[in-house]
Design a protein around this motif. Structure first.
Motif, PDB file in Angstrom:
ATOM      1  N   GLY A  89       0.902  -1.292   0.087  1.00  0.00           N
ATOM      2  CA  GLY A  89       0.097  -0.084  -0.136  1.00  0.00           C
ATOM      3  C   GLY A  89       0.868   1.287   0.084  1.00  0.00           C
ATOM      4  O   GLY A  89       0.402   2.318  -0.242  1.00  0.00           O
ATOM      5  N   GLY A  90       2.299   1.074   0.049  1.00  0.00           N
ATOM      6  CA  GLY A  90       3.204   2.030   0.337  1.00  0.00           C
ATOM      7  C   GLY A  90       3.091   2.825  -1.268  1.00  0.00           C
ATOM      8  O   GLY A  90       2.787   2.010  -2.045  1.00  0.00           O
ATOM      9  N   THR A  91       3.809   3.924  -1.382  1.00  0.00           N
ATOM     10  CA  THR A  91       4.071   4.417  -2.666  1.00  0.00           C
ATOM     11  C   THR A  91       5.524   4.854  -2.968  1.00  0.00           C
ATOM     12  O   THR A  91       6.488   5.014  -2.111  1.00  0.00           O
ATOM     13  CB  THR A  91       3.519   5.752  -2.800  1.00  0.00           C
ATOM     14  N   TRP A  92       6.065   4.295  -4.279  1.00  0.00           N
ATOM     15  CA  TRP A  92       7.377   4.614  -4.567  1.00  0.00           C
ATOM     16  C   TRP A  92       7.265   5.787  -5.946  1.00  0.00           C
ATOM     17  O   TRP A  92       6.516   5.665  -6.787  1.00  0.00           O
ATOM     18  CB  TRP A  92       7.934   3.325  -5.365  1.00  0.00           C
ATOM     19  N   ILE A  93       7.767   6.897  -5.443  1.00  0.00           N
ATOM     20  CA  ILE A  93       7.843   8.316  -6.554  1.00  0.00           C
ATOM     21  C   ILE A  93       9.139   8.130  -7.015  1.00  0.00           C
ATOM     22  O   ILE A  93      10.233   8.496  -6.408  1.00  0.00           O
ATOM     23  CB  ILE A  93       7.388   9.395  -5.693  1.00  0.00           C
ATOM     24  N   GLU A  94       9.297   7.896  -8.309  1.00  0.00           N
ATOM     25  CA  GLU A  94      10.491   7.943  -8.949  1.00  0.00           C
ATOM     26  C   GLU A  94      10.709   9.363  -9.764  1.00  0.00           C
ATOM     27  O   GLU A  94       9.863   9.708 -10.661  1.00  0.00           O
ATOM     28  CB  GLU A  94      10.536   6.806 -10.093  1.00  0.00           C
ATOM     29  N   MET A  95      11.679   9.977  -9.321  1.00  0.00           N
ATOM     30  CA  MET A  95      12.003  11.533  -9.852  1.00  0.00           C
ATOM     31  C   MET A  95      12.990  11.407 -10.735  1.00  0.00           C
ATOM     32  O   MET A  95      13.221  12.612 -11.517  1.00  0.00           O
ATOM     33  CB  MET A  95      12.091  12.697  -8.847  1.00  0.00           C
ATOM     34  N   SER A  96      13.627  10.220 -10.882  1.00  0.00           N
ATOM     35  CA  SER A  96      14.769  10.046 -12.079  1.00  0.00           C
ATOM     36  C   SER A  96      14.166  10.308 -13.520  1.00  0.00           C
ATOM     37  O   SER A  96      13.063  10.084 -13.717  1.00  0.00           O
ATOM     38  CB  SER A  96      15.336   8.839 -11.927  1.00  0.00           C
ATOM     39  N   THR A  97      14.889  10.533 -14.408  1.00  0.00           N
ATOM     40  CA  THR A  97      14.476  10.648 -15.795  1.00  0.00           C
ATOM     41  C   THR A  97      14.688   9.092 -16.265  1.00  0.00           C
ATOM     42  O   THR A  97      15.978   8.853 -16.672  1.00  0.00           O
ATOM     43  CB  THR A  97      15.263  11.625 -16.521  1.00  0.00           C
ATOM     44  N   LEU A  98      13.693   8.351 -16.576  1.00  0.00           N
ATOM     45  CA  LEU A  98      13.781   6.942 -17.357  1.00  0.00           C
ATOM     46  C   LEU A  98      12.756   6.859 -18.641  1.00  0.00           C
ATOM     47  O   LEU A  98      12.163   7.844 -18.828  1.00  0.00           O
ATOM     48  CB  LEU A  98      13.192   6.206 -16.038  1.00  0.00           C
ATOM     49  N   ASP A  99      13.309   6.056 -19.190  1.00  0.00           N
ATOM     50  CA  ASP A  99      12.671   5.495 -20.472  1.00  0.00           C
ATOM     51  C   ASP A  99      11.259   5.155 -20.078  1.00  0.00           C
ATOM     52  O   ASP A  99      10.881   4.306 -19.030  1.00  0.00           O
ATOM     53  CB  ASP A  99      13.343   4.500 -21.241  1.00  0.00           C
ATOM     54  N   GLU A 100      10.161   5.184 -20.948  1.00  0.00           N
ATOM     55  CA  GLU A 100       8.796   4.738 -20.632  1.00  0.00           C
ATOM     56  C   GLU A 100       8.699   3.343 -20.443  1.00  0.00           C
ATOM     57  O   GLU A 100       8.220   2.903 -19.409  1.00  0.00           O
ATOM     58  CB  GLU A 100       7.718   5.269 -21.827  1.00  0.00           C
ATOM     59  N   LYS A 101       9.361   2.584 -21.093  1.00  0.00           N
ATOM     60  CA  LYS A 101       9.317   0.968 -20.876  1.00  0.00           C
ATOM     61  C   LYS A 101       9.928   0.893 -19.554  1.00  0.00           C
ATOM     62  O   LYS A 101       9.340  -0.296 -18.981  1.00  0.00           O
ATOM     63  CB  LYS A 101      10.101   0.294 -21.932  1.00  0.00           C
ATOM     64  N   GLU A 102      11.080   1.289 -19.090  1.00  0.00           N
ATOM     65  CA  GLU A 102      11.629   1.167 -17.821  1.00  0.00           C
ATOM     66  C   GLU A 102      10.687   1.544 -16.668  1.00  0.00           C
ATOM     67  O   GLU A 102      10.488   0.834 -15.720  1.00  0.00           O
ATOM     68  CB  GLU A 102      12.930   1.792 -17.809  1.00  0.00           C
ATOM     69  N   VAL A 103      10.152   2.677 -16.816  1.00  0.00           N
ATOM     70  CA  VAL A 103       8.859   3.237 -15.824  1.00  0.00           C
ATOM     71  C   VAL A 103       7.961   2.058 -15.572  1.00  0.00           C
ATOM     72  O   VAL A 103       7.644   1.476 -14.737  1.00  0.00           O
ATOM     73  CB  VAL A 103       8.368   4.469 -16.181  1.00  0.00           C
ATOM     74  N   LEU A 104       7.429   1.423 -16.850  1.00  0.00           N
ATOM     75  CA  LEU A 104       6.251   0.553 -16.748  1.00  0.00           C
ATOM     76  C   LEU A 104       6.788  -0.887 -16.004  1.00  0.00           C
ATOM     77  O   LEU A 104       6.026  -1.525 -15.199  1.00  0.00           O
ATOM     78  CB  LEU A 104       5.647   0.336 -18.241  1.00  0.00           C
ATOM     79  N   ARG A 105       8.069  -1.190 -16.614  1.00  0.00           N
ATOM     80  CA  ARG A 105       8.494  -2.415 -16.359  1.00  0.00           C
ATOM     81  C   ARG A 105       8.872  -2.336 -14.693  1.00  0.00           C
ATOM     82  O   ARG A 105       8.472  -3.351 -13.878  1.00  0.00           O
ATOM     83  CB  ARG A 105       9.892  -2.715 -16.685  1.00  0.00           C
ATOM     84  N   LEU A 106       9.563  -1.381 -14.136  1.00  0.00           N
ATOM     85  CA  LEU A 106       9.451  -1.221 -12.645  1.00  0.00           C
ATOM     86  C   LEU A 106       8.340  -0.983 -11.854  1.00  0.00           C
ATOM     87  O   LEU A 106       8.108  -1.500 -10.758  1.00  0.00           O
ATOM     88  CB  LEU A 106      10.399  -0.071 -12.537  1.00  0.00           C
TER      89      LEU A 106
END
Length: 303
Positions: A89-106
């Motif tokens: 139920g926790g949240t991970w907020i990624e502020m790094s610049t990533l590729d869209e596919k990497e965002v979706l995979r992670l």
């Protein structure tokens, strides 16, 4: 109940973003490979944790601001990574610049552990992050956006929701692509002005007031004219982000002639000056080729 935030990655950008959260009274626990990077934050009231797991155990949401997808994945999934400590139920907020596919995979990896992901890359430059004036581009579910909006508003002054998870990555890479193209262009413009006999201070101000102006000219142009080139953003990061842009071009079927040429220019600059050199030093390639510098008095060494 107030949300407790963790912040991992206290580099040139992250330490300012975390500092804004602390300054606005948020409960913040921080971590970085170099504890010295956290000293001012700890003095200001942040708590320290020794590793990502310890951060995650102490908070409701973990923010990361890291240099590459590989580092983000390691911090998320490592033996003492975020997912070993953050409650379902926790949240991970990624502020790094990533590729869209990497965002979706992670994001899918996080979801399998009961953790919801948001992306929130920023744009505008480290100097704006230092004053809480940077722009934040978010992607993810609408309810998460509303839940964490006060934190985003503490870190930046213009907050955008680009859509579902992954879309912030696309538009952030687009904005960086434009910035790098503008950087090469402003270097060429200033060099043409100098070799044409125009005082560089006059040239800077006239371009700034013209239809050819850009945010990059107004900002990075100053540290180029100073000679420090210090924009707190490296060649390695520029090459990474331009590579993402070219990847989108291939995926979406969009020819990116200017971005492709700009990437090759940055690759050449990196080979000459090194991956840790400031990205604005790409203009030095032209200075070295022409055999003259682009210096003018009165411009700052750092924004």
């Amino acid at each position: 109940m107030a949300i407790r935030y963790g912040f991992i990655g206290l580099g040139n950008l992250g330490r300012h973003l975390a500092g804004s959260l602390v300054a606005h009274g948020f409960d913040v626990t921080v971590n970085d490979l170099d504890k010295q990077q956290a000293s001012e934050l700890i003095d200001a009231g942040a708590a320290w944790a020794d590793d990502p797991k310890s951060v995650a155990e102490a908070v409701d949401a973990v923010i990361t601001c890291l240099p590459s997808p590989a580092v983000s994945e390691r911090v998320l999934t490592g033996e003492r990574g975020i997912l070993t400590g953050l409650k379902p139920g926790g949240t991970w907020i990624e502020m790094s610049t990533l590729d869209e596919k990497e965002v979706l995979r992670l994001g899918a990896i996080a979801a399998a552990h009961g953790v919801r992901m948001m992306e929130a890359p920023v744009t505008g430059g480290v100097h704006l992050a230092a004053t809480g004036q940077i722009s934040v581009i978010t992607g993810g579910d609408a309810d998460l956006y509303e839940r964490h909006l006060p934190a985003f508003q503490a870190m930046g002054n213009r907050i955008f929701r680009a859509g579902p998870l992954g879309k912030a990555a696309v538009i952030k890479v687009i904005t960086n692509m434009l910035a790098f193209i503008h950087l090469v262009a402003t270097g060429e413009a200033l060099m043409l002005a100098k070799t044409g006999g125009i005082d560089l201070t006059d040239a800077f101000n006239i371009i700034k007031a013209s239809s050819g102006n850009s945010f990059v000219h107004e900002t990075e142009g100053q540290v180029i004219l100073n000679g420090s080139y210090n924009i707190n953003f490296t060649m390695d990061l520029a090459v990474k982000d331009l590579g993402f842009a070219l990847g989108f071009g291939r995926e979406f079927g969009v020819p990116l002639d200017l971005a492709s040429h700009t990437l090759q220019t940055f690759i050449r600059a990196r080979s000459v000056y090194g991956g840790d050199a400031w990205s604005s030093q790409v203009v030095k390639l032209l200075e070295d080729t022409v055999g003259t510098d682009l210096r003018a008095p009165g411009f700052p060494a750092e924004l």
